[in-house]
Write a protein that holds these residues in place. Structure first.
Motif, short mmCIF file in Angstrom:
data_model
loop_
_atom_site.label_atom_id
_atom_site.label_comp_id
_atom_site.label_asym_id
_atom_site.label_seq_id
_atom_site.Cartn_x
_atom_site.Cartn_y
_atom_site.Cartn_z
N ASN A 1 -20.60 -10.36 2.59
CA ASN A 1 -19.84 -10.09 1.36
C ASN A 1 -20.40 -10.82 0.15
O ASN A 1 -19.65 -11.22 -0.75
CB ASN A 1 -18.36 -10.46 1.55
CG ASN A 1 -17.69 -9.64 2.63
OD1 ASN A 1 -17.85 -8.43 2.70
ND2 ASN A 1 -16.94 -10.31 3.50
N VAL B 1 -15.51 -7.20 -0.56
CA VAL B 1 -14.75 -7.70 0.58
C VAL B 1 -14.87 -6.69 1.72
O VAL B 1 -15.20 -5.51 1.49
CB VAL B 1 -13.26 -7.94 0.24
CG1 VAL B 1 -13.12 -9.00 -0.84
CG2 VAL B 1 -12.59 -6.64 -0.19
N SER B 2 -14.61 -7.13 2.92
CA SER B 2 -14.70 -6.25 4.09
C SER B 2 -13.36 -6.03 4.78
O SER B 2 -13.29 -5.36 5.80
CB SER B 2 -15.73 -6.80 5.10
OG SER B 2 -17.03 -6.77 4.55
N ASP B 3 -12.30 -6.63 4.26
CA ASP B 3 -10.95 -6.36 4.76
C ASP B 3 -9.96 -6.73 3.65
O ASP B 3 -10.31 -7.36 2.66
CB ASP B 3 -10.64 -7.14 6.04
CG ASP B 3 -10.93 -8.62 5.91
OD1 ASP B 3 -10.44 -9.25 4.95
OD2 ASP B 3 -11.66 -9.16 6.76
N GLY B 4 -8.71 -6.30 3.82
CA GLY B 4 -7.69 -6.59 2.84
C GLY B 4 -7.91 -5.90 1.50
O GLY B 4 -7.45 -6.39 0.46
N GLU B 5 -8.59 -4.75 1.51
CA GLU B 5 -8.87 -4.03 0.27
C GLU B 5 -7.57 -3.60 -0.41
O GLU B 5 -6.61 -3.20 0.25
CB GLU B 5 -9.74 -2.81 0.53
CG GLU B 5 -11.07 -3.12 1.18
CD GLU B 5 -11.04 -3.05 2.69
OE1 GLU B 5 -12.12 -3.01 3.31
OE2 GLU B 5 -9.92 -3.03 3.26
N SER C 1 -13.05 -8.20 -4.72
CA SER C 1 -12.11 -9.28 -5.03
C SER C 1 -12.25 -9.66 -6.49
O SER C 1 -13.28 -9.39 -7.13
CB SER C 1 -12.38 -10.49 -4.14
OG SER C 1 -13.68 -11.03 -4.43
N GLY D 1 -12.64 -2.05 -3.46
CA GLY D 1 -13.02 -3.03 -2.45
C GLY D 1 -13.69 -4.27 -2.98
O GLY D 1 -14.55 -4.85 -2.30
N TYR E 1 0.82 -1.21 0.00
CA TYR E 1 0.00 0.00 0.00
C TYR E 1 0.85 1.27 0.00
O TYR E 1 1.80 1.40 0.79
CB TYR E 1 -0.94 0.04 1.21
CG TYR E 1 -1.78 1.31 1.20
CD1 TYR E 1 -2.91 1.39 0.42
CD2 TYR E 1 -1.38 2.43 1.93
CE1 TYR E 1 -3.64 2.56 0.34
CE2 TYR E 1 -2.11 3.61 1.86
CZ TYR E 1 -3.23 3.66 1.06
OH TYR E 1 -3.95 4.83 0.98
N VAL F 1 -14.04 2.44 4.77
CA VAL F 1 -14.51 2.23 6.14
C VAL F 1 -15.92 1.66 6.22
O VAL F 1 -16.34 1.18 7.28
CB VAL F 1 -14.43 3.53 6.96
CG1 VAL F 1 -12.99 3.98 7.10
CG2 VAL F 1 -15.27 4.64 6.33
N GLN G 1 -8.66 5.13 3.27
CA GLN G 1 -9.22 3.93 3.87
C GLN G 1 -10.69 3.74 3.49
O GLN G 1 -11.48 4.69 3.55
CB GLN G 1 -9.10 3.98 5.39
CG GLN G 1 -9.50 2.70 6.09
CD GLN G 1 -8.61 1.53 5.69
OE1 GLN G 1 -7.38 1.62 5.77
NE2 GLN G 1 -9.21 0.44 5.25
N ARG H 1 -7.92 4.52 -3.54
CA ARG H 1 -9.09 3.68 -3.35
C ARG H 1 -10.33 4.50 -3.64
O ARG H 1 -10.28 5.73 -3.66
CB ARG H 1 -9.13 3.13 -1.92
CG ARG H 1 -8.05 2.08 -1.62
CD ARG H 1 -8.00 1.74 -0.17
NE ARG H 1 -7.14 0.57 0.08
CZ ARG H 1 -6.48 0.38 1.21
NH1 ARG H 1 -6.55 1.27 2.20
NH2 ARG H 1 -5.74 -0.70 1.37
#
Length: 307
Positions: free
Chosen positions: A299, A110-114, A96, A94, A17, A220, A218, A134
């Protein structure tokens, strides 16, 4: 003098990142339209000193970042199972990316690891670099129009320098087909519907965070919504008022394109209908239906499939 329409946008996924992934015109060019750039967004603060005289004391520019917005034509990748030329942008919002060779490339939330992208924005010889980008997007499918994604991206402020326009290879972008009865189909809550327009808003909440020890753009929150304008029928066909009040969930299926390699499909299993409103087009009554895309087990509120 710099010409406004001489523009190259390059975007490439960042393995780390905020670290420049060095996009190139040969591999990472974006074919865009209706482009706007805010090259120095942020906040202004002042010292607000009390002195024996009046007057402006100047400002400090803090939390500096880049904002950009542009549209990309919605089309397939040219061959089923091939990543579309705009795939990196979807991942930066965001989603996959799952590749099934010779079949499809599927994008799901996805909700994490964007992920993030580095963007080079070169307008007639001046290059703006934005890192850690992003964002979010909307998809608009309107009858007799070219379907388009509308992207909004934020990125960390990089350099602004004189740099020759790159030779941008946009050959991977496919020519879109207009929205029509022949090219497009739509179903909602278990039946095909006659519709004028379908829109989808990914609804990602993106914030610039500038803290001690960390600076990043980010993602969020996410609340995906949309709307559709459908031709009004008898209540026996679909009583949208009862459906809305009962908070009934139903599936949505939107398919644009008919030839493999040139198909974009949006599937959502649990769509709630908001408050319908009445209108007319060509003296024909219609209903505008708000759409609320709900996840079933996390997701999975929609799948965007390039086939």
């Amino acid at each position: 003098m710099r010409k406004h329409r001489k523009l190259a946008i390059l975007a490439k996924i960042e393995p780390v990142y905020g670290t420049d992934s060095v996009p190139t015109g040969a591999a990472n060019a974006i074919l865009a339209t209706d482009v706007t750039l805010t090259p120095l967004a942020g906040e202004d603060i002042n010292r607000d000193l009390l002195l024996p005289w009046l007057g402006h004391q100047g400002i400090e520019l803090v939390g500096n970042y880049v904002q950009m917005e542009f549209s990309v034509e919605c089309a397939g990748a040219g061959a089923a199972g091939t990543v579309p030329a705009y795939g990196a942008l979807l991942r930066a919002c965001g989603l996959s990316e799952t590749i099934t060779p010779s079949t499809s490339v599927d994008y799901e939330p996805v909700s994490d690891g964007e992920e993030s992208v580095s963007v080079y924005f070169n307008q007639d010889g001046v290059r703006h670099v934005a890192l850690g980008c992003r964002g979010s997007f909307q998809l608009d499918i309107a009858a007799k129009q070219i379907p388009r994604f509308r992207f909004q991206l934020m990125g960390l402020l990089g350099t602004v320098t004189d740099s020759a326009l790159p030779a941008a290879d946009v050959s991977a972008f496919q020519k879109p087909v207009p929205v029509s009865n022949a090219n497009t189909s739509f179903s909602l809550h278990g039946a095909a519907r006659i519709s004028e327009r379908v829109s989808f808003d990914l609804g990602v909440d993106v914030v610039p965070r500038f803290l001690i020890g960390d600076e990043r753009i980010q993602l969020v929150a996410r609340q995906s919504t949309g709307s559709v304008v459908v031709e009004a029928k008898a209540m026996a066909s679909a009583n949208w008022f009862d459906i809305a009040q009962a908070k009934t969930l139903g599936a949505l299926e939107l398919i644009h394109g008919t030839v493999a390699g040139h198909i974009v499909r949006l599937d959502a299993p649990s769509v709630q209908i908001g408050r319908p409103t009445m209108g007319e087009t060509n003296r024909i009554t219609n209903y505008a239906l708000p759409l609320i895309f709900q996840p079933q087990s996390g997701n999975d509120e929609f799948t965007l499939s390039i086939r």
